[in-house]
Design a protein around this motif. Structure first.
Motif, PDB file in Angstrom:
ATOM      1  N   LYS A 223      48.283  23.484 -27.974  1.00  0.00           N
ATOM      2  CA  LYS A 223      48.716  22.134 -27.877  1.00  0.00           C
ATOM      3  C   LYS A 223      48.577  21.443 -26.533  1.00  0.00           C
ATOM      4  O   LYS A 223      48.405  20.081 -26.511  1.00  0.00           O
ATOM      5  CB  LYS A 223      50.001  22.272 -28.486  1.00  0.00           C
ATOM      6  N   GLU A 224      49.167  22.174 -25.588  1.00  0.00           N
ATOM      7  CA  GLU A 224      49.026  21.518 -24.282  1.00  0.00           C
ATOM      8  C   GLU A 224      47.707  20.922 -23.821  1.00  0.00           C
ATOM      9  O   GLU A 224      47.311  20.134 -23.366  1.00  0.00           O
ATOM     10  CB  GLU A 224      49.589  22.372 -23.235  1.00  0.00           C
ATOM     11  N   ARG A 225      46.560  21.793 -24.037  1.00  0.00           N
ATOM     12  CA  ARG A 225      45.325  21.353 -23.838  1.00  0.00           C
ATOM     13  C   ARG A 225      44.694  20.430 -24.426  1.00  0.00           C
ATOM     14  O   ARG A 225      44.186  19.401 -23.752  1.00  0.00           O
ATOM     15  CB  ARG A 225      44.154  22.864 -23.852  1.00  0.00           C
ATOM     16  N   ILE A 226      45.222  20.433 -25.584  1.00  0.00           N
ATOM     17  CA  ILE A 226      44.601  19.105 -26.482  1.00  0.00           C
ATOM     18  C   ILE A 226      45.199  17.976 -25.956  1.00  0.00           C
ATOM     19  O   ILE A 226      44.572  16.932 -25.851  1.00  0.00           O
ATOM     20  CB  ILE A 226      44.846  19.205 -27.932  1.00  0.00           C
ATOM     21  N   LEU A 227      46.596  17.841 -25.620  1.00  0.00           N
ATOM     22  CA  LEU A 227      47.415  16.757 -25.417  1.00  0.00           C
ATOM     23  C   LEU A 227      46.703  16.356 -23.787  1.00  0.00           C
ATOM     24  O   LEU A 227      46.351  15.050 -23.703  1.00  0.00           O
ATOM     25  CB  LEU A 227      48.833  17.037 -25.040  1.00  0.00           C
ATOM     26  N   TYR A 228      46.429  17.335 -23.010  1.00  0.00           N
ATOM     27  CA  TYR A 228      45.696  16.836 -21.686  1.00  0.00           C
ATOM     28  C   TYR A 228      44.442  16.461 -21.935  1.00  0.00           C
ATOM     29  O   TYR A 228      44.070  15.320 -21.530  1.00  0.00           O
ATOM     30  CB  TYR A 228      45.785  18.261 -20.906  1.00  0.00           C
ATOM     31  N   GLU A 229      43.665  17.013 -22.516  1.00  0.00           N
ATOM     32  CA  GLU A 229      42.180  16.381 -22.921  1.00  0.00           C
ATOM     33  C   GLU A 229      42.262  15.047 -23.549  1.00  0.00           C
ATOM     34  O   GLU A 229      41.571  14.187 -23.153  1.00  0.00           O
ATOM     35  CB  GLU A 229      41.463  17.320 -23.722  1.00  0.00           C
TER      36      GLU A 229
ATOM     37  N   SER B 181      44.587  12.798 -23.005  1.00  0.00           N
ATOM     38  CA  SER B 181      45.022  11.942 -22.212  1.00  0.00           C
ATOM     39  C   SER B 181      43.906  11.369 -21.184  1.00  0.00           C
ATOM     40  O   SER B 181      44.069  10.407 -20.483  1.00  0.00           O
ATOM     41  CB  SER B 181      46.339  12.301 -21.761  1.00  0.00           C
ATOM     42  N   LYS B 182      42.820  12.281 -20.902  1.00  0.00           N
ATOM     43  CA  LYS B 182      42.123  11.984 -19.764  1.00  0.00           C
ATOM     44  C   LYS B 182      41.262  10.686 -19.919  1.00  0.00           C
ATOM     45  O   LYS B 182      41.109  10.097 -18.828  1.00  0.00           O
ATOM     46  CB  LYS B 182      40.945  13.378 -19.513  1.00  0.00           C
ATOM     47  N   GLY B 183      41.018  10.340 -20.898  1.00  0.00           N
ATOM     48  CA  GLY B 183      40.309   9.169 -21.154  1.00  0.00           C
ATOM     49  C   GLY B 183      41.107   7.868 -20.902  1.00  0.00           C
ATOM     50  O   GLY B 183      40.663   7.019 -20.212  1.00  0.00           O
ATOM     51  N   ARG B 184      42.224   8.027 -21.490  1.00  0.00           N
ATOM     52  CA  ARG B 184      43.287   6.830 -21.134  1.00  0.00           C
ATOM     53  C   ARG B 184      43.614   6.862 -19.476  1.00  0.00           C
ATOM     54  O   ARG B 184      43.462   5.709 -18.854  1.00  0.00           O
ATOM     55  CB  ARG B 184      44.442   7.048 -21.746  1.00  0.00           C
ATOM     56  N   ILE B 185      43.922   7.954 -18.974  1.00  0.00           N
ATOM     57  CA  ILE B 185      43.851   8.095 -17.567  1.00  0.00           C
ATOM     58  C   ILE B 185      42.577   7.231 -16.771  1.00  0.00           C
ATOM     59  O   ILE B 185      42.816   6.457 -15.851  1.00  0.00           O
ATOM     60  CB  ILE B 185      44.204   9.542 -16.928  1.00  0.00           C
ATOM     61  N   MET B 186      41.501   7.760 -17.030  1.00  0.00           N
ATOM     62  CA  MET B 186      40.151   7.455 -16.531  1.00  0.00           C
ATOM     63  C   MET B 186      40.165   5.839 -16.589  1.00  0.00           C
ATOM     64  O   MET B 186      39.823   4.826 -15.853  1.00  0.00           O
ATOM     65  CB  MET B 186      39.018   8.055 -16.916  1.00  0.00           C
ATOM     66  N   GLU B 187      40.251   5.228 -18.075  1.00  0.00           N
ATOM     67  CA  GLU B 187      40.539   4.028 -18.144  1.00  0.00           C
ATOM     68  C   GLU B 187      41.557   2.767 -17.346  1.00  0.00           C
ATOM     69  O   GLU B 187      41.059   2.121 -16.794  1.00  0.00           O
ATOM     70  CB  GLU B 187      40.648   3.678 -19.631  1.00  0.00           C
ATOM     71  N   ARG B 188      42.538   3.545 -17.445  1.00  0.00           N
ATOM     72  CA  ARG B 188      43.632   2.713 -16.462  1.00  0.00           C
ATOM     73  C   ARG B 188      43.338   2.661 -15.303  1.00  0.00           C
ATOM     74  O   ARG B 188      43.320   1.755 -14.439  1.00  0.00           O
ATOM     75  CB  ARG B 188      45.028   3.464 -16.869  1.00  0.00           C
ATOM     76  N   PHE B 189      42.690   4.017 -14.561  1.00  0.00           N
ATOM     77  CA  PHE B 189      42.371   4.059 -13.238  1.00  0.00           C
ATOM     78  C   PHE B 189      41.166   2.923 -12.989  1.00  0.00           C
ATOM     79  O   PHE B 189      41.272   2.217 -12.052  1.00  0.00           O
ATOM     80  CB  PHE B 189      41.848   5.540 -12.773  1.00  0.00           C
ATOM     81  N   LEU B 190      40.166   2.945 -13.674  1.00  0.00           N
ATOM     82  CA  LEU B 190      39.119   1.994 -13.421  1.00  0.00           C
ATOM     83  C   LEU B 190      39.452   0.556 -13.548  1.00  0.00           C
ATOM     84  O   LEU B 190      38.763  -0.193 -12.970  1.00  0.00           O
ATOM     85  CB  LEU B 190      37.822   2.400 -14.427  1.00  0.00           C
ATOM     86  N   LYS B 191      40.277   0.200 -14.258  1.00  0.00           N
ATOM     87  CA  LYS B 191      40.874  -1.210 -14.626  1.00  0.00           C
ATOM     88  C   LYS B 191      41.944  -1.485 -13.422  1.00  0.00           C
ATOM     89  O   LYS B 191      42.506  -2.543 -13.548  1.00  0.00           O
ATOM     90  CB  LYS B 191      41.498  -1.314 -15.985  1.00  0.00           C
ATOM     91  N   LYS B 192      42.113  -0.426 -12.408  1.00  0.00           N
ATOM     92  CA  LYS B 192      43.098  -0.556 -11.449  1.00  0.00           C
ATOM     93  C   LYS B 192      44.590  -0.809 -12.065  1.00  0.00           C
ATOM     94  O   LYS B 192      45.664  -1.404 -11.604  1.00  0.00           O
ATOM     95  CB  LYS B 192      42.661  -1.956 -10.620  1.00  0.00           C
ATOM     96  N   HIS B 193      44.842  -0.188 -13.228  1.00  0.00           N
ATOM     97  CA  HIS B 193      46.371  -0.378 -13.863  1.00  0.00           C
ATOM     98  C   HIS B 193      47.060   0.992 -13.508  1.00  0.00           C
ATOM     99  O   HIS B 193      48.314   1.147 -13.821  1.00  0.00           O
ATOM    100  CB  HIS B 193      46.285  -0.455 -15.267  1.00  0.00           C
TER     101      HIS B 193
END
Length: 183
Positions: free
Chosen positions: A125-131, A133-145
């Motif tokens: 469950k933790e691995r799936i949640l982490y995986e 969330s990675k896309g959202r983290i990268m998107e927010r990082f690239l958009k400087k949010h």
């Protein structure tokens, strides 16, 4: 496979634990072991296991102190305590340290298997949640949010990027085929 570390001062207990259940069928691989708490802590920091199976009474550093040290630097590590001492004080301390399970010796293979299955499902469950969330983290990082450093992003995504800066191009097009895309 999730990595497992065994810490017990008795050689025959460590060897028995390796054979009492089929670890690989349950999704685990034993990656290390130690006979005292100090040796265990050094190896655990280096190996970074997902699960530690720890005896309470060990020389040099007891199991509860070892768990406290593990939790202070990596709180997500799952812990199963094995002990031949059914003392209530140990159980209370184990609860305070948020261990996953407390099993009395001699270990019943079915009980150990049941507890390992529960730990496996929790890790999944933790691995799936982490995986996810990675896309959202990268998107927010690239958009400087998201205010994080590049080295933190490298750690999250295991990118190991060698340069200090990069240019990123995000492309979204209607026609999803690459036939009309010029390179």
């Amino acid at each position: 496979m999730y990595k497992v570390f065994i810490a017990d001062d008795e050689y025959y207990i460590r060897e028995g634990l390796k054979r009492i259940v089929n670890w690989e069928r349950l999704g685990f691989k034993i990656v290390g072991e130690a006979e005292d708490g100090i040796e265990a802590l050094e190896k655990i920091k280096r190996i970074n296991p997902d699960l530690c199976v720890i005896d309470v009474k060990m020389p040099e550093m007891d199991g509860l102190e070892l768990i406290s040290n593990i939790k202070s630097y990596k709180n997500s590590t799952k812990i199963i305590i094995l002990t031949g001492y059914p003392e209530f004080d140990y159980a209370i301390k184990a609860i305070e340290l948020e261990v996953n399970f407390y099993i009395l010796k001699p270990v019943d293979p079915e009980i150990l298997k049941e507890k390992l299955e529960k730990v496996y499902h929790e890790l999944e469950k933790e691995r799936i949640l982490y995986e996810s969330s990675k896309g959202r983290i990268m998107e927010r990082f690239l958009k400087k949010h998201l205010d994080v450093k590049e080295d933190e992003i490298n750690n999250i995504f295991c990118l190991d990027l060698p340069w200090n800066s990069y240019q990123v191009v995000l492309v979204d097009w209607e026609d999803k085929s690459l036939d009309n895309f010029l390179f």
